[in-house]
Design an enzyme around this catalytic site. Structure first.
Site, PDB file in Angstrom:
ATOM      1  N   GLN A  34       0.853  -1.146   0.069  1.00  0.00           N
ATOM      2  CA  GLN A  34       0.116  -0.050   0.093  1.00  0.00           C
ATOM      3  C   GLN A  34       0.998   1.373  -0.121  1.00  0.00           C
ATOM      4  OE1 GLN A  34      -2.857  -0.376   3.120  1.00  0.00           O
ATOM      5  NE2 GLN A  34      -3.303  -2.164   2.913  1.00  0.00           N
ATOM      6  N   CYS A  35       1.964   1.202  -0.869  1.00  0.00           N
ATOM      7  CA  CYS A  35       2.751   2.411  -0.864  1.00  0.00           C
ATOM      8  C   CYS A  35       2.824   2.836  -2.331  1.00  0.00           C
ATOM      9  CB  CYS A  35       4.335   1.751  -0.480  1.00  0.00           C
ATOM     10  SG  CYS A  35       5.916   2.907  -0.790  1.00  0.00           S
ATOM     11  N   GLY A  36       3.130   4.280  -2.163  1.00  0.00           N
ATOM     12  CA  GLY A  36       3.234   5.208  -3.524  1.00  0.00           C
ATOM     13  C   GLY A  36       4.188   4.626  -4.121  1.00  0.00           C
ATOM     14  N   PHE A  37       5.054   3.700  -4.092  1.00  0.00           N
ATOM     15  CA  PHE A  37       6.023   3.023  -5.035  1.00  0.00           C
ATOM     16  C   PHE A  37       5.594   1.511  -5.498  1.00  0.00           C
ATOM     17  CE2 PHE A  37       8.930   5.932  -2.430  1.00  0.00           C
ATOM     18  CZ  PHE A  37       9.082   6.648  -3.632  1.00  0.00           C
ATOM     19  N   THR A  38       4.514   0.915  -4.693  1.00  0.00           N
ATOM     20  CA  THR A  38       4.160  -0.269  -5.010  1.00  0.00           C
ATOM     21  C   THR A  38       4.259  -0.804  -6.307  1.00  0.00           C
ATOM     22  OG1 THR A  38       2.897  -0.255  -2.989  1.00  0.00           O
ATOM     23  CG2 THR A  38       2.333  -2.047  -4.573  1.00  0.00           C
TER      24      THR A  38
END
Length: 158
Positions: A34-38
């Protein structure tokens, strides 16, 4: 000590000796669903499929230390990675990368290649490139996209 001297936990609680990866170039990454970099999972999988038959492995370690962005259990993480990004590279047990509970492998990685001004991991999708002998050769920031690492991977495999 090389990374080959470590054992890590698999999602089922069994141990995996990293000595089993001796002779292969590795990209070791702390990941989160659930990360912006996922979305980097897609690029990582592309690199894996392109180079796995040439002696390359990606070792992914889910981590919930940054903004609680990996809250799921092992089954939820695997399902997300498989269904959303068709990930086929190994996912290990969820770990801590910083602090007193940090996984020993990650303590070693941090000691071998410092980030900007610190050896602490700053966020999800920090990446370490390891050569076939188990030596850390480069650390990449979370903002470094997988395609930007490809030339370094190819150089290790040539």
């Amino acid at each position: 000590m090389s990374v080959h001297g470590f054992e890590v936990d698999l999602p089922d609680g069994t141990k995996q000796a990293l000595a089993d990866y001796a002779g292969k170039a590795l990209l070791i990454v702390n990941v989160a669903s659930q990360c912006g970099f996922t979305s980097q999972y897609a690029g990582l999988e592309e690199l894996y499929r392109k180079y796995k038959d040439r002696g390359f492995e990606i070792l992914a370690f889910p981590c919930n230390q940054f903004g609680g962005q990996e809250p799921g259990d092992a089954e939820e993480i695997r399902n997300f990675c498989t269904l959303t990004y068709d990930v086929t590279f190994p996912l290990f047990a969820k770990i801590a990368v910083n602090g007193s509970d940090a996984d020993p492998l990650w303590v070693h990685l941090r000691e071998q290649e410092r980030g900007l001004g610190t050896n602490q991991i700053k966020w999800n999708f920090t990446k370490f490139l390891v050569d076939a002998d188990g030596a850390v050769v480069h650390r990449y920031a979370p903002t470094t996209k997988p395609w930007q690492i490809e030339k370094d991977i190819a150089a290790l495999l040539s």
